[in-house]
Design a protein around this motif. Structure first.
Motif, PDB file in Angstrom:
ATOM      1  N   PHE A  88       0.822  -1.209   0.000  1.00  0.00           N
ATOM      2  CA  PHE A  88       0.000   0.000   0.000  1.00  0.00           C
ATOM      3  C   PHE A  88       0.857   1.260   0.000  1.00  0.00           C
ATOM      4  N   SER A  89       0.381   2.277  -0.696  1.00  0.00           N
ATOM      5  CA  SER A  89       0.919   3.633  -0.582  1.00  0.00           C
ATOM      6  C   SER A  89       0.240   4.359   0.565  1.00  0.00           C
ATOM      7  N   LEU A  90      -1.019   4.010   0.791  1.00  0.00           N
ATOM      8  CA  LEU A  90      -1.772   4.553   1.908  1.00  0.00           C
ATOM      9  C   LEU A  90      -2.940   3.635   2.218  1.00  0.00           C
ATOM     10  N   PHE A  91      -3.469   3.779   3.417  1.00  0.00           N
ATOM     11  CA  PHE A  91      -4.575   2.957   3.892  1.00  0.00           C
ATOM     12  C   PHE A  91      -5.849   3.786   3.863  1.00  0.00           C
ATOM     13  N   VAL A  92      -6.913   3.197   3.330  1.00  0.00           N
ATOM     14  CA  VAL A  92      -8.202   3.883   3.232  1.00  0.00           C
ATOM     15  C   VAL A  92      -9.185   3.228   4.200  1.00  0.00           C
ATOM     16  N   ALA A  93      -9.865   4.066   4.981  1.00  0.00           N
ATOM     17  CA  ALA A  93     -10.876   3.604   5.935  1.00  0.00           C
ATOM     18  C   ALA A  93     -12.241   4.165   5.518  1.00  0.00           C
ATOM     19  N   PRO A  94     -12.910   3.513   4.551  1.00  0.00           N
ATOM     20  CA  PRO A  94     -14.199   4.024   4.066  1.00  0.00           C
ATOM     21  C   PRO A  94     -15.372   3.506   4.903  1.00  0.00           C
ATOM     22  N   VAL A  95     -15.230   3.582   6.215  1.00  0.00           N
ATOM     23  CA  VAL A  95     -16.191   2.991   7.137  1.00  0.00           C
ATOM     24  C   VAL A  95     -17.252   3.999   7.564  1.00  0.00           C
ATOM     25  N   TRP A  96     -18.402   3.490   7.954  1.00  0.00           N
ATOM     26  CA  TRP A  96     -19.459   4.358   8.479  1.00  0.00           C
ATOM     27  C   TRP A  96     -19.516   4.291   9.999  1.00  0.00           C
ATOM     28  N   LYS A  97     -18.758   3.311  10.578  1.00  0.00           N
ATOM     29  CA  LYS A  97     -18.731   3.132  12.020  1.00  0.00           C
ATOM     30  C   LYS A  97     -17.370   2.561  12.389  1.00  0.00           C
ATOM     31  N   GLU A  98     -16.764   3.090  13.467  1.00  0.00           N
ATOM     32  CA  GLU A  98     -15.448   2.593  13.889  1.00  0.00           C
ATOM     33  C   GLU A  98     -15.284   2.804  15.381  1.00  0.00           C
ATOM     34  N   SER A  99     -15.084   1.700  16.119  1.00  0.00           N
ATOM     35  CA  SER A  99     -14.923   1.815  17.562  1.00  0.00           C
ATOM     36  C   SER A  99     -13.458   1.983  17.955  1.00  0.00           C
ATOM     37  N   PHE A 100     -12.547   1.276  17.322  1.00  0.00           N
ATOM     38  CA  PHE A 100     -11.120   1.475  17.588  1.00  0.00           C
ATOM     39  C   PHE A 100     -10.319   1.483  16.301  1.00  0.00           C
ATOM     40  N   GLY A 101     -10.441   0.511  15.490  1.00  0.00           N
ATOM     41  CA  GLY A 101      -9.740   0.506  14.218  1.00  0.00           C
ATOM     42  C   GLY A 101      -8.348  -0.078  14.279  1.00  0.00           C
ATOM     43  N   GLN A 102      -8.242  -1.305  14.766  1.00  0.00           N
ATOM     44  CA  GLN A 102      -6.949  -1.959  14.871  1.00  0.00           C
ATOM     45  C   GLN A 102      -6.222  -1.997  13.531  1.00  0.00           C
ATOM     46  N   VAL A 103      -6.956  -2.189  12.446  1.00  0.00           N
ATOM     47  CA  VAL A 103      -6.310  -2.247  11.132  1.00  0.00           C
ATOM     48  C   VAL A 103      -5.671  -0.905  10.775  1.00  0.00           C
ATOM     49  N   SER A 104      -6.245   0.176  11.282  1.00  0.00           N
ATOM     50  CA  SER A 104      -5.653   1.497  11.051  1.00  0.00           C
ATOM     51  C   SER A 104      -4.366   1.664  11.849  1.00  0.00           C
ATOM     52  N   THR A 105      -4.331   1.146  13.067  1.00  0.00           N
ATOM     53  CA  THR A 105      -3.088   1.239  13.843  1.00  0.00           C
ATOM     54  C   THR A 105      -2.003   0.361  13.229  1.00  0.00           C
ATOM     55  N   PHE A 106      -2.396  -0.749  12.624  1.00  0.00           N
ATOM     56  CA  PHE A 106      -1.407  -1.566  11.903  1.00  0.00           C
ATOM     57  C   PHE A 106      -0.804  -0.745  10.764  1.00  0.00           C
ATOM     58  N   ALA A 107      -1.666  -0.037  10.021  1.00  0.00           N
ATOM     59  CA  ALA A 107      -1.190   0.799   8.917  1.00  0.00           C
ATOM     60  C   ALA A 107      -0.263   1.893   9.435  1.00  0.00           C
ATOM     61  N   MET A 108      -0.635   2.508  10.539  1.00  0.00           N
ATOM     62  CA  MET A 108       0.204   3.544  11.137  1.00  0.00           C
ATOM     63  C   MET A 108       1.579   2.975  11.492  1.00  0.00           C
ATOM     64  N   SER A 109       1.586   1.812  12.112  1.00  0.00           N
ATOM     65  CA  SER A 109       2.845   1.181  12.507  1.00  0.00           C
ATOM     66  C   SER A 109       3.717   0.842  11.302  1.00  0.00           C
ATOM     67  N   MET A 110       3.076   0.608  10.161  1.00  0.00           N
ATOM     68  CA  MET A 110       3.808   0.312   8.922  1.00  0.00           C
ATOM     69  C   MET A 110       4.271   1.588   8.216  1.00  0.00           C
ATOM     70  N   GLY A 111       3.988   2.750   8.811  1.00  0.00           N
ATOM     71  CA  GLY A 111       4.438   4.016   8.231  1.00  0.00           C
ATOM     72  C   GLY A 111       3.566   4.501   7.096  1.00  0.00           C
ATOM     73  N   LEU A 112       2.282   4.185   7.153  1.00  0.00           N
ATOM     74  CA  LEU A 112       1.362   4.587   6.092  1.00  0.00           C
ATOM     75  C   LEU A 112       0.443   5.716   6.549  1.00  0.00           C
ATOM     76  N   PRO A 113       0.110   6.634   5.653  1.00  0.00           N
ATOM     77  CA  PRO A 113      -0.977   7.567   5.942  1.00  0.00           C
ATOM     78  C   PRO A 113      -2.291   6.790   6.006  1.00  0.00           C
ATOM     79  N   VAL A 114      -3.200   7.263   6.829  1.00  0.00           N
ATOM     80  CA  VAL A 114      -4.538   6.683   6.922  1.00  0.00           C
ATOM     81  C   VAL A 114      -5.519   7.790   6.583  1.00  0.00           C
ATOM     82  N   VAL A 115      -6.394   7.536   5.629  1.00  0.00           N
ATOM     83  CA  VAL A 115      -7.420   8.499   5.230  1.00  0.00           C
ATOM     84  C   VAL A 115      -8.763   7.794   5.264  1.00  0.00           C
ATOM     85  N   GLY A 116      -9.824   8.552   5.494  1.00  0.00           N
ATOM     86  CA  GLY A 116     -11.124   7.903   5.519  1.00  0.00           C
ATOM     87  C   GLY A 116     -12.229   8.859   5.872  1.00  0.00           C
ATOM     88  N   TYR A 117     -13.362   8.249   6.181  1.00  0.00           N
ATOM     89  CA  TYR A 117     -14.502   9.035   6.605  1.00  0.00           C
ATOM     90  C   TYR A 117     -14.328   9.435   8.066  1.00  0.00           C
TER      91      TYR A 117
END
Length: 189
Positions: A88-117
């Motif tokens: 990935f060049s970046l991680f996309v979170a096109p979610v309508w609901k998110e309580s924590f977002g472990q997959v987003s923290t994985f992306a962060m740890s991998m040095g990726l930008p996270v964008v989303g709703y």
């Protein structure tokens, strides 16, 4: 597990990692990826996960005539996830609901930008509202702008990696729990 030692970040790949179910996504979540690929025909979109929306998402992408730009993996073993994040060049979170977002923290740890709703705890996790919106066209614009600006993308990823390690790593959790236990025990004395 979710570490990246290299500096070889791809420039034309977006992705998400979710169960493709209604608890976080909806029928239109794939549209962001379709819109980005239509604007940047060289972009690959990785859809990691399976569920109710897998077939409808594949059909929408096929109807848009861009199936060759998409990789639908279905479910993958946990140990394989870091290899996909590295694509990935970046991680996309096109979610309508998110309580924590472990997959987003994985992306962060991998040095990726996270964008989303702009939903749930995502902006708080990232420490910024800058890359979150509730408008699909605006989200597509954010993604395209980041794909077109490698230096900015890498700098955001570096900051995300630092934040993930500082706030969400096992080591950080141990320190915070230790502090909490010490304060609770001090109250009982």
């Amino acid at each position: 597990l979710f570490e990246r030692s290299d500096h070889d970040f791809p420039d034309d790949a977006i992705g998400m990692v979710y169960r493709l179910e209604r608890d976080k996504l909806n029928e239109d979540s794939i549209d962001v990826f379709i819109d980005v690929v239509k604007k940047r025909r060289s972009t690959r979109a990785y859809i990691i996960g399976a569920g109710t929306f897998l077939k409808p998402y594949q059909e929408k992408v096929g109807d848009a005539g861009i199936l060759d730009n998409f990789i639908f993996t279905g479910y993958v073993p946990y140990a394989s996830l870091p290899d996909y994040y590295r694509k990935f060049s970046l991680f996309v979170a096109p979610v309508w609901k998110e309580s924590f977002g472990q997959v987003s923290t994985f992306a962060m740890s991998m040095g990726l930008p996270v964008v989303g709703y702009d939903v749930g705890v995502l902006p708080e996790m990232l420490g910024s509202q800058e890359f979150f919106t509730n408008d699909r066209a605006a989200l597509v614009g954010l993604i395209v702008d980041l794909l077109n600006d490698r230096e900015k993308r890498i700098e955001i990823g570096r900051l995300n990696r630092e934040r993930a390690h500082e706030m969400f790593s096992v080591e950080a959790m141990v320190v915070k729990y230790d502090s909490l236990y010490e304060s609770v025990l001090a109250e009982d004395c």
